[in-house]
Design a protein around this motif. Structure first.
Motif, short mmCIF file in Angstrom:
data_model
loop_
_atom_site.label_atom_id
_atom_site.label_comp_id
_atom_site.label_asym_id
_atom_site.label_seq_id
_atom_site.Cartn_x
_atom_site.Cartn_y
_atom_site.Cartn_z
N ILE A 1 -7.40 -10.93 12.32
CA ILE A 1 -6.98 -11.92 13.28
C ILE A 1 -7.88 -12.03 13.54
O ILE A 1 -8.52 -11.48 13.77
CB ILE A 1 -5.87 -11.50 14.01
CG1 ILE A 1 -4.92 -10.34 13.27
CG2 ILE A 1 -5.53 -11.50 15.23
CD1 ILE A 1 -4.38 -9.61 14.50
N ARG B 1 9.87 -6.70 9.60
CA ARG B 1 11.13 -6.00 9.81
C ARG B 1 11.97 -5.70 8.70
O ARG B 1 12.13 -4.87 7.82
CB ARG B 1 11.29 -5.29 11.04
CG ARG B 1 11.87 -3.64 11.13
CD ARG B 1 11.27 -3.79 12.91
NE ARG B 1 10.59 -3.58 13.76
CZ ARG B 1 10.80 -2.26 14.02
NH1 ARG B 1 11.51 -1.36 14.71
NH2 ARG B 1 9.51 -2.04 14.91
N CYS C 1 3.29 -2.66 9.15
CA CYS C 1 1.88 -2.20 9.41
C CYS C 1 1.91 -0.83 8.80
O CYS C 1 1.40 -0.19 9.60
CB CYS C 1 1.60 -2.78 11.20
SG CYS C 1 -0.23 -2.49 10.82
N HIS D 1 -5.13 -0.44 10.57
CA HIS D 1 -5.09 -1.51 11.17
C HIS D 1 -6.95 -1.37 10.97
O HIS D 1 -7.34 -0.24 11.08
CB HIS D 1 -4.67 -1.53 12.54
CG HIS D 1 -4.52 -0.99 13.48
ND1 HIS D 1 -5.47 -0.58 14.41
CD2 HIS D 1 -3.82 0.38 13.86
CE1 HIS D 1 -5.67 0.28 15.10
NE2 HIS D 1 -4.45 1.38 14.80
N ALA E 1 -8.89 -8.07 14.43
CA ALA E 1 -8.47 -6.92 13.48
C ALA E 1 -8.16 -7.28 12.36
O ALA E 1 -7.71 -8.53 12.20
CB ALA E 1 -7.66 -6.50 14.45
N VAL F 1 -5.52 -6.43 9.33
CA VAL F 1 -4.09 -5.14 9.55
C VAL F 1 -3.52 -5.79 8.37
O VAL F 1 -3.73 -6.19 7.85
CB VAL F 1 -2.86 -5.66 10.79
CG1 VAL F 1 -3.91 -5.27 11.89
CG2 VAL F 1 -2.44 -7.34 10.56
N ILE G 1 1.67 -8.00 15.37
CA ILE G 1 1.63 -8.56 15.29
C ILE G 1 2.29 -9.79 14.39
O ILE G 1 1.03 -11.16 14.55
CB ILE G 1 1.24 -8.04 13.68
CG1 ILE G 1 0.05 -6.33 13.54
CG2 ILE G 1 0.91 -8.19 12.52
CD1 ILE G 1 0.04 -5.73 12.99
N ILE H 1 -2.48 -6.43 21.05
CA ILE H 1 -1.89 -6.83 19.34
C ILE H 1 -2.38 -5.46 19.33
O ILE H 1 -3.10 -3.93 18.64
CB ILE H 1 -2.76 -7.47 18.63
CG1 ILE H 1 -3.97 -8.86 19.04
CG2 ILE H 1 -2.13 -7.97 17.10
CD1 ILE H 1 -4.10 -10.15 17.98
N PRO I 1 -0.65 -2.65 16.47
CA PRO I 1 0.16 -2.08 15.34
C PRO I 1 1.52 -2.36 14.46
O PRO I 1 1.58 -1.56 13.73
CB PRO I 1 -1.32 -1.40 14.42
CG PRO I 1 -0.73 -0.04 15.56
CD PRO I 1 -0.93 -1.72 17.14
N VAL I 2 2.10 -3.23 15.01
CA VAL I 2 3.21 -3.32 14.26
C VAL I 2 4.03 -4.83 14.39
O VAL I 2 3.73 -5.69 14.57
CB VAL I 2 4.04 -2.49 15.25
CG1 VAL I 2 3.98 -1.06 15.74
CG2 VAL I 2 4.43 -2.93 17.17
N VAL I 3 4.81 -4.61 13.20
CA VAL I 3 6.22 -6.26 13.13
C VAL I 3 7.10 -5.49 14.24
O VAL I 3 7.73 -4.57 13.72
CB VAL I 3 5.84 -6.39 11.84
CG1 VAL I 3 4.77 -6.57 11.17
CG2 VAL I 3 6.48 -5.66 10.99
N ARG J 1 -5.71 2.61 19.44
CA ARG J 1 -4.08 2.79 19.32
C ARG J 1 -3.86 1.42 18.98
O ARG J 1 -3.23 0.78 18.04
CB ARG J 1 -3.26 3.34 19.45
CG ARG J 1 -3.09 5.05 20.16
CD ARG J 1 -2.21 5.72 20.62
NE ARG J 1 -2.93 7.18 21.03
CZ ARG J 1 -2.31 7.74 20.10
NH1 ARG J 1 -1.41 8.37 19.10
NH2 ARG J 1 -2.84 9.30 20.40
N ALA J 2 -4.13 0.54 19.39
CA ALA J 2 -3.61 -1.03 19.73
C ALA J 2 -4.81 -1.56 18.64
O ALA J 2 -5.76 -0.97 18.60
CB ALA J 2 -4.57 -1.86 20.67
N ALA J 3 -4.41 -2.49 17.60
CA ALA J 3 -5.25 -2.67 16.88
C ALA J 3 -6.33 -3.72 17.19
O ALA J 3 -7.80 -3.65 17.00
CB ALA J 3 -4.58 -4.13 16.03
#
Lengths: 229, 229
Positions: free
Chosen positions: A186, A204, A210, A213, A221, A223, B26, B186, B188-190, B218-220
């Motif tokens: 990113i 999903r 993810c 990261h 970042a 990921v 993401i 951002i 780290p999940v979709v 914890r955030a990307a």
């Protein structure tokens, strides 16, 4: 049939289809608008890959400087490990659209492209293979993404196949759930326009999550998305 | 007229409209699908804000634990500094849609909401202000986003106004170029589905650029967009 063969082989050798170091903007674009010979990444596109230009990996392949070590470089280098074949979309190979007017276009990368493996180029227009210095051979596949993957896996043997892009090609492979691992960088830029990588794809529902990261250096970042199951 | 007044005041006191700690996936979603009383952030939405739940800032406001220090926490805390008023979209204030059936809904946050300032809630349906413990007063604005901003800036004095969300409200303010600073986390999940924050907005044409980025815990990543000029 092609899919069945691929899956059979995967159970044996675990060859995977991997995307690495694919840059997206904060607003999700994987390329700028108006791609052409002067703008292979689209207008604004170079900002997307600025982080990569500064890596030691890139500079040793294409540059004149030493390049920077660090996390951006380490992840760039990982993208070249254990790769036995590449797949590229037609527009990643060059700016020529429609039927090949002649044999003159041989990629963006000069006489010795950085692949050093067979490279399967998706196109609607047949063309004879091109052997380049350093082991790269461009082979043109007109039968679609699954055929290209089957041929690439065959060529790669027990190694993995790397999908280089561009956006439209990655979207096709994601939609078909054929990508095993997708590393996105990113970039800390907004493009506003261009080719959006993920719009309209329900990652999903397609089975992606993810799995890791890591902070970038110049990239905001990195990921990694992987396909479950 | 309202815009002119705001700009005049900004030249004097530099009060800004700021968005902080707004989480996106993401794939660009700022909320999951199917928001309701049980899912104020939509289905999958809690994953978006998981990084924030673990911060010391959040835990001291709403939690039972001590919470974690670190960059996620520091940036969360910055979002509360020098804020003299808030603006919230109607759906951020609660799950009630359409005309207010009665006066019973008083926000998600119990008797003492975490704002401690006037909070201007955008709605099409008039309602009397509600004073809560700790200095929060919910005021309902039916005249649109510019009127809400003018009233919030008036209430904030020389301090800034924080725009809390949700997605639709941030999109309206971005489109009108009224946001001065936008901090996105951002995650780290979709999510695959939900409310997309930036789709169809040309941030670059609207004058926004990424001015800083920092690795999350914890955030990307945390990125800050600012309006030029």
């Amino acid at each position: 049939m092609a899919v069945w063969r691929i899956q059979t082989r995967r159970r044996c050798v675990l060859s995977r289809l991997r995307v690495h170091s694919f840059s997206v903007s904060i607003d999700g674009f994987g390329a700028g608008p108006s791609q052409d010979l002067e703008h292979p990444l689209g207008v604004g596109g170079p900002e997307l890959v600025d982080w990569f230009f500064h890596t030691r990996t890139f500079q040793r392949m294409h540059g004149t400087g030493e390049g920077d070590p660090g996390v951006d470089d380490e992840l760039s280098a990982q993208g070249f490990e254990n790769i036995g074949a590449w797949i590229l979309g037609r527009n990643m190979f060059g700016p020529v659209r429609g039927p090949w007017p002649d044999e003159s276009w041989r990629g963006w990368w000069g006489d010795e492209p950085p692949y050093h493996t067979p490279v399967f180029v998706l196109t609607h227009y047949p063309r004879a293979p091109i052997s380049m210095k350093g082991g790269t051979e461009f082979r043109f596949v007109t039968e679609g993404i699954e055929a290209a993957l089957a041929q690439a896996k065959e060529a790669a043997g027990e190694k993995d196949v790397r999908l280089g892009g561009g956006v439209a090609t990655i979207r096709q492979y994601l939609s078909a759930r054929l990508i095993d691992e997708l590393h996105l960088a990113i970039s800390p830029v907004v493009l506003g326009q261009g080719e959006h990588l993920l719009n309209g794809l329900d990652l999903r529902a397609l089975g992606y999550a993810c799995t890791s990261h890591i902070a970038g250096g110049r990239a905001a970042a990195h990921v990694v998305l992987q396909k479950r199951g």
